[in-house]
Design a protein around this motif. Structure first.
Motif, short mmCIF file in Angstrom:
data_model
loop_
_atom_site.label_atom_id
_atom_site.label_comp_id
_atom_site.label_asym_id
_atom_site.label_seq_id
_atom_site.Cartn_x
_atom_site.Cartn_y
_atom_site.Cartn_z
N TRP A 1 1.69 6.75 -6.70
CA TRP A 1 0.59 7.66 -7.03
C TRP A 1 0.99 9.11 -6.80
N ARG A 2 1.72 9.37 -5.71
CA ARG A 2 2.19 10.74 -5.47
C ARG A 2 3.15 11.18 -6.57
N TRP A 3 4.00 10.25 -7.03
CA TRP A 3 4.93 10.60 -8.12
C TRP A 3 4.17 10.87 -9.41
N LEU A 4 3.17 10.02 -9.70
CA LEU A 4 2.42 10.17 -10.94
C LEU A 4 1.60 11.45 -10.95
N THR A 5 1.06 11.84 -9.81
CA THR A 5 0.16 12.99 -9.76
C THR A 5 0.89 14.29 -9.42
N VAL B 1 0.83 -1.20 0.00
CA VAL B 1 0.00 0.00 0.00
C VAL B 1 0.86 1.25 0.00
N SER B 2 1.93 1.25 0.81
CA SER B 2 2.81 2.42 0.86
C SER B 2 3.53 2.61 -0.47
N LEU B 3 3.93 1.50 -1.12
CA LEU B 3 4.58 1.61 -2.43
C LEU B 3 3.62 2.19 -3.46
#
Length: 523
Positions: A9-13, A2-4
């Protein structure tokens, strides 16, 4: 796990990732401009294949002839869409809240701000002076607060629509991507070479297109039925051979069968319900009549493809029914005939006859080479109609005659070694048309317009804040001011000085006119 996933997701967004993906999308679109595309002109793709056979095999594997429908291009814009949605949604929520938020309270110490000034003393109550100052701040979003010590603070903010333009720009990029996705899923196209005359008219069914593509959400039954006939094509050129005007007189009919005329031009497509017809290219189709040794004549109108700007055109004329058995009508296995060569609209006065001197038919001629044997058309293997069957040439089933190439002008005939003849009767014009339907086009166009509007707003507005503090004093009040540009704004000092001077004039405060915040600080 989940953390990965959260980190990815933070990198993509992130906005940085969105910019990188937007740059990659721009790079990925470059081959679509450099390499011929199937959906724009199959004849150009075929010509490119003939000129670059080895490279074309690699281009096919990489999807370069259909860039915008390739998996790797779709992967980039899908990632970009996900990135934009993920990074714009929270920003939109924050901006919507900020649009209705009161301007921030005045700082305690004005001297710490980059622009500050003493407006002076005014013979007005503090509340009345604050009201007057508020009236001078035209175009600002203003809020008046009473502080704990009895002072009245006027907070003003301007340029907050800059973020609105920024968000509009990014959401417009997303709208363009969505429009492209809709066009890919529910759009279709078909290309067709149309020779002039009622015998060569076609209808918009996939079986009659030279090349077509349907979106994954469509079937053949979703293609609307229209019929198009080329009646006349007109092209005008300068003396140097540069084109000036192209115009095709066509007749089209729908399900009711009624023919309607239309003048088709490059920038004037035929707009139908559910499809648009675009004029792409044009050329000449020589009309050749071959009479075999048994005296049976066959006439073929064969489009030749332009090879240069002067419309020197390459093509072939195949007569598979030549020299057929007179009793059974069965095709011959070794006496079929084909001709390959070039068509020249204007034979040059000097120089090689195989290169045209002008694209207009001033002295038309065909330069042909004869072949006889088995054309290999019965094998069922797909092959180009603009070139001789290569397999038949390679295995020796089709051989070139010893007769040298022949230049035929209009009305001339060529007698071959077996007594058969070939006559050049004249030419007909042909055009290539693209019939397209892109349901995402309106959304993409609206997104492009909104993108320019958002970019204009984002680049032209500068966000800045101004505060005035009105402190009660014996006989009136004391007024001070401060300002803070939120973005780079070279003219802020002059604007701030003008606001200070207007406040001084409106309140009647003691002090001299100021041209800069520094001067305003020393009344």
């Amino acid at each position: 796990m989940v953390s990965l996933a959260r980190r990815w997701w933070r990198w993509l967004t992130s906005m940085r990732t969105a910019l990188v993906l937007l740059f990659l999308l721009a790079l990925a679109a470059i081959p679509g401009s450099l390499v011929p595309q199937r959906n724009l002109g199959i004849e150009k793709v075929d010509a490119y294949r003939r000129a670059n056979p080895d490279l074309s095999r690699w281009w096919d594997r990489l999807g370069m002839f259909d860039v915008y429908a390739s998996p790797w291009f779709a992967g980039i814009y899908l990632l970009l869409m996900a990135s934009l949605v993920g990074c714009l949604t929270p920003r939109m929520r924050e901006h919507a809240t900020a649009m209705f938020r009161r301007p921030p309270t005045a700082p305690k110490v004005f001297s710490r701000l980059p622009a500050h000034a003493e407006v002076g003393a005014a013979a007005l109550p503090a509340a009345e002076a604050a009201k007057v100052i508020r009236g001078t701040l035209r175009g600002f979003r203003v809020d008046v607060r009473t502080e704990d010590d009895g002072s009245v603070a006027v907070a003003a903010e301007k340029g907050y629509l800059r973020e609105t333009g920024n968000l509009l720009f990014h959401f417009s990029v997303l709208a363009v991507l969505v429009g492209v996705a809709i066009g890919y899923g529910w759009g279709w196209y078909g290309n067709r070479l149309v020779v002039a005359g009622p015998d060569h008219a076609f209808c918009t069914s996939v079986q009659q297109f030279d090349e077509y593509g349907l979106g994954p959400r469509l079937t053949q039954a979703d293609v609307p039925g229209y019929c198009v006939e080329l009646q006349r094509f007109t092209a005008e050129f300068t003396e140097a051979g540069q084109p000036t005007t192209f115009s095709a007189d066509v007749a089209w009919s729908g399900v009711d069968g009624e023919q309607r005329p239309y003048q088709l031009e490059v920038n004037s497509p035929l707009r139908l319900d559910g499809a648009n017809v675009y004029l792409l290219g044009h050329g000449y189709a020589p009309q050749l009549r071959y009479t075999d040794r048994a005296g049976r004549a066959q006439t073929a109108v064969v489009p030749f493809l332009p090879a240069d700007g002067m419309l020197t055109s390459d093509g072939v004329a195949l007569f598979p029914d030549a020299n057929a058995d007179t009793r059974t009508g069965a095709r011959s296995k070794d006496a079929q005939v084909g001709f390959a060569g070039v068509y020249v609209p204007t034979v040059p006065a000097g120089g090689p006859p195989g290169i045209s001197a002008h694209p207009t038919e001033r002295d038309p001629a065909v330069l042909l080479t004869a072949y006889r044997g088995n054309l290999g058309l019965e094998t069922g293997v797909p092959q180009s109609v603009y070139a001789l069957p290569q397999r038949a040439l390679d295995d020796g089933r089709l051989k070139q005659l010893d007769t040298p190439a022949k230049l035929l002008r209009r009305g001339e005939a060529w007698t071959l070694d077996d007594g058969s003849t070939l006559e050049f009767l004249g030419t007909q014009r042909w055009i290539t048309v693209a019939v397209r339907h892109d349901p995402g086009e309106p959304l993409a166009l609206a997104g492009a317009v909104a993108m320019l509007a958002g970019l204009t707003v984002s680049l032209s507005l500068r966000r800045r804040r101004v505060w005035f503090r009105v402190t009660p004093a014996p006989g009136g009040c004391q007024i001070s001011a401060a300002g803070l540009p939120r973005t780079g704004y070279d003219a802020f000092e002059q604007e701030f000085a003008g606001l200070v001077n207007r406040a001084r004039d409106a309140t009647g405060a003691a002090g001299r006119q100021a041209d800069s915040p520094t001067a305003a600080a020393t009344p």
